[in-house]
Design an enzyme around this catalytic site. Structure first.
Site, PDB file in Angstrom:
ATOM      1  N   SER A   1       1.173  -1.509  -0.220  1.00 49.15           N
ATOM      2  CA  SER A   1      -0.214  -0.060   0.109  1.00 49.15           C
ATOM      3  C   SER A   1       0.919   1.115  -0.042  1.00 49.15           C
ATOM      4  CB  SER A   1      -0.743   0.440   1.276  1.00 49.15           C
ATOM      5  OG  SER A   1      -1.338   1.380   1.226  1.00 49.15           O
ATOM      6  N   GLY A   2       0.316   2.220  -0.723  1.00 45.58           N
ATOM      7  CA  GLY A   2       1.013   3.476  -0.687  1.00 45.58           C
ATOM      8  C   GLY A   2       0.594   4.270   0.382  1.00 45.58           C
TER       9      GLY A   2
ATOM     10  N   CYS B   1      -5.662  10.336  -0.075  1.00 44.16           N
ATOM     11  CA  CYS B   1      -6.000   8.605  -1.013  1.00 44.16           C
ATOM     12  C   CYS B   1      -7.678   8.562  -1.049  1.00 44.16           C
ATOM     13  CB  CYS B   1      -6.605   9.326   1.339  1.00 44.16           C
ATOM     14  SG  CYS B   1      -7.717   7.551   1.751  1.00 44.16           S
ATOM     15  N   GLY B   2      -8.046   7.637  -1.582  1.00 39.62           N
ATOM     16  CA  GLY B   2      -9.293   7.365  -1.981  1.00 39.62           C
ATOM     17  C   GLY B   2     -10.481   7.443  -1.506  1.00 39.62           C
TER      18      GLY B   2
ATOM     19  N   ARG C   1      -7.325   2.367 -11.782  1.00 43.58           N
ATOM     20  CA  ARG C   1      -7.855   2.629 -10.667  1.00 43.58           C
ATOM     21  C   ARG C   1      -8.904   3.548 -10.957  1.00 43.58           C
ATOM     22  NH1 ARG C   1      -6.220   4.721  -4.384  1.00 43.58           N
ATOM     23  NH2 ARG C   1      -7.553   6.670  -4.553  1.00 43.58           N
TER      24      ARG C   1
ATOM     25  N   ASN D   1     -11.033  -2.785  -3.328  1.00 42.69           N
ATOM     26  CA  ASN D   1     -10.817  -2.154  -2.679  1.00 42.69           C
ATOM     27  C   ASN D   1     -12.035  -2.756  -0.748  1.00 42.69           C
ATOM     28  OD1 ASN D   1      -9.628  -0.762   0.051  1.00 42.69           O
ATOM     29  ND2 ASN D   1      -9.246   1.499  -0.880  1.00 42.69           N
TER      30      ASN D   1
END
Length: 538
Positions: A97-98, A206-207, A243, A423
């Site tokens: 994960s970033g 962040c998403g 994504r 996710n």
């Protein structure tokens, strides 16, 4: 044959090899806007075999099988090698994960939230750490097994430590050459696949944060092409995951791509000045902070912001037309997929008027256009990305099965064989989202929709935080009893291999290497007489 002829012959042999490679079923859904000749011309003379290519092939085989059977591989974000070795016992892929890397493993050691403002080698470095650990523990296990007599070998663990790694490439950390360099790093460091999102690099979030700014569809396709081209140059089957953050996005950098036009918001009030003109005048008048925010809020309240399609529908409804529903259907059918200029012409032909709608007037101070995301918006983007991506992932606000099905159905209506990713975010409140019985079946239900790979981005972070909090709290009160009851005894009862941490770390393996070098005897063997780990022998 002279040197120049030899050079040309080698080039054409390589071109034919690439063309044959691209005919493999692996690439049956992949679109490449370049030729094998162009790719081979970018290669050097020394052919390098990257171990990550074996991992990419392995990952593709897993996902092909999953999609065919309508099941899913599921994993989570791995923090470090200890976690990696435990995951390998039960899960067939590993995620890097970033977000986790930003907070715990930046190459500058400076923690940060998930804004992708860390150096671009941060996540590749984490991949490298984990891949090197995979290779080491695989060697260690093989040495133990192969030196154990066959009649006893079945009692030993036989763990596949070489689980394919999928890593976070954020937005690519810059322009197309940056995307290519980042891809090269990931391939060199051991990644089997990477995902890249359609946010703008300078404002990446962040998403599950607000304020996300998208790039045009064409710009993100260019990123996906850059990933594939770099992998082709290096001769690997790296998986590219597209994504989209468009489900919750509110801004976009440009109107250049007509495929975005239907989701861009405009003002329908011709009596207002452009917002940025008012904001600039306010600044020049000495207004700051809340005063400027009040100017923007008032403007937005009066602007009648909406999509152009909605403006047309409202115009038809407000007119004197007799067959309004039929006209609305006629317009929406004719305008679907068209540019705004084409949609305007269609609307005028139906309504007889030029509808006032201005997408420049509401632009933000940074110059961004306002955007209305949603599931249909995400489907629109996914359909465009599909020919260039092995999997597609829509970032979402909630674990909503109905939404996941809508997205999957929308994509598969155009691309039936498109594999999807999901996710299973810890940003969701799972207790509120669904009862435990539904939580238990959620992965399986998504797998049946074609979500062949699923992952909890930050489970590594959260599980580490949880056990650390539990142990530190108990240790502060109970001393060594806490370690015995919370850690060591459960390790022994559950057969966790790290309980004998010297052996887990490879001490036996290294001892045997030393003995190999010294004729079979070493007085300095780490696991020789006196090692305290003998206390754990049965």
């Amino acid at each position: 044959m002279g040197f120049l002829e030899d050079e040309d012959q080698k080039y054409w042999d390589d071109v034919q090899a690439v063309k044959a490679w691209w005919k493999d079923s692996r690439w049956r859904y992949t679109k490449r806007p370049y030729t094998a000749e162009q790719i081979v011309a970018k290669r050097g003379n020394l052919k390098i075999h990257y171990p990550s290519n074996d991992q990419s092939k392995k990952l593709w085989k897993i996902l092909e099988s999953n999609f065919e059977k309508k099941v899913a591989s599921f994993t989570y974000g791995c923090l470090e090698p200890t976690m990696l070795t435990q995951m390998a016992k039960y899960l067939d892929t590993v995620y890097v994960s970033g977000w986790q890397s930003s907070s715990t493993a930046s190459s500058t050691d400076e923690p940060s939230p998930d804004l992708a403002d860390y150096p671009m080698n941060t996540v590749p470095n984490k991949v490298n750490q984990l891949f090197m650990a995979q290779l080491f523990h695989d060697r260690k296990q093989r040495e133990e097994r192969i030196t154990t007599p066959k009649d006893q070998r079945s009692k030993l663990p036989n763990i596949d430590y070489l689980r394919p790694i999928i890593a976070d490439a954020d937005t690519g950390h810059g322009g197309l050459t940056a995307v290519m360099k980042l891809t090269k790093l990931f391939i060199e460091r051991g990644a089997a696949g990477i995902h890249i999102e359609d946010q703008a690099p300078g404002t990446k979030k962040c998403g599950h944060m607000a304020g996300k700014v998208l790039v045009p569809i064409s710009e993100h396709i260019n990123r996906l092409v850059a990933i594939r081209a770099q992998a082709d140059i290096m001769g690997t089957d790296l998986l590219a995951i597209a994504r989209t953050d468009s489900e919750a996005a509110t801004l976009i950098t440009s109107t250049i791509d007509h495929r975005d036009h239907a989701f861009i918001v405009g003002s329908t009030n011709p009596n207002l000045q452009p917002l940025n003109d008012l904001m600039l005048a306010g600044e020049q008048a000495g207004k700051t902070g809340e005063e400027l925010q009040a100017i923007e809020d008032q403007w937005i309240a009066q602007a009648g912001l909406k999509l152009f399609d909605d403006a047309v529908v409202d115009t038809i409804k407000a007119g004197v037309h007799v067959n309004k529903d039929a006209l609305i259907k006629e317009y929406l059918t004719a305008a679907k997929g068209k540019s705004n200029s084409e949609a305007r012409a269609i609307a005028k032909g139906i309504t007889g008027v030029d509808i006032y709608w201005d997408w420049d007037a509401p632009r933000t101070r940074e110059g961004y256009y306002r955007y209305q995301g949603g599931t249909q918006c995400a489907i629109n983007r996914a359909v465009a990305y599909a020919p260039f991506a092995d999997l597609i992932w829509m970032e979402s606000k909630l674990p909503d099965y109905a939404q996941a099905k809508e997205f999957a159905d929308g994509v598969h209506a155009v691309w039936p064989e498109q594999k999807l990713a999901y996710n299973l975010s810890p940003s969701f409140n799972w207790k509120k989202a669904m009862p435990r019985e539904e939580q238990e079946t959620y992965i399986k239900r998504l797998g049946a929709l074609g979500y062949a790979w699923q992952f909890i981005t930050l489970a590594g972070l959260h599980t580490t935080a949880l056990i650390s909090d539990q142990f530190a709290r108990a240790y502060a009160k109970q001393g060594m009893r806490a370690y015995g009851e919370l850690v060591q005894e459960p390790e022994m009862e559950q057969g966790v291999d790290v309980v004998t941490h010297q052996k887990w770390s490879g001490a036996n393996y290294v001892d045997n290497m030393l003995k190999m070098l010294t004729g079979g005897v070493s007085s300095t063997a780490a696991m020789g007489k006196g090692v305290t780990e003998d206390q754990f022998k049965h």
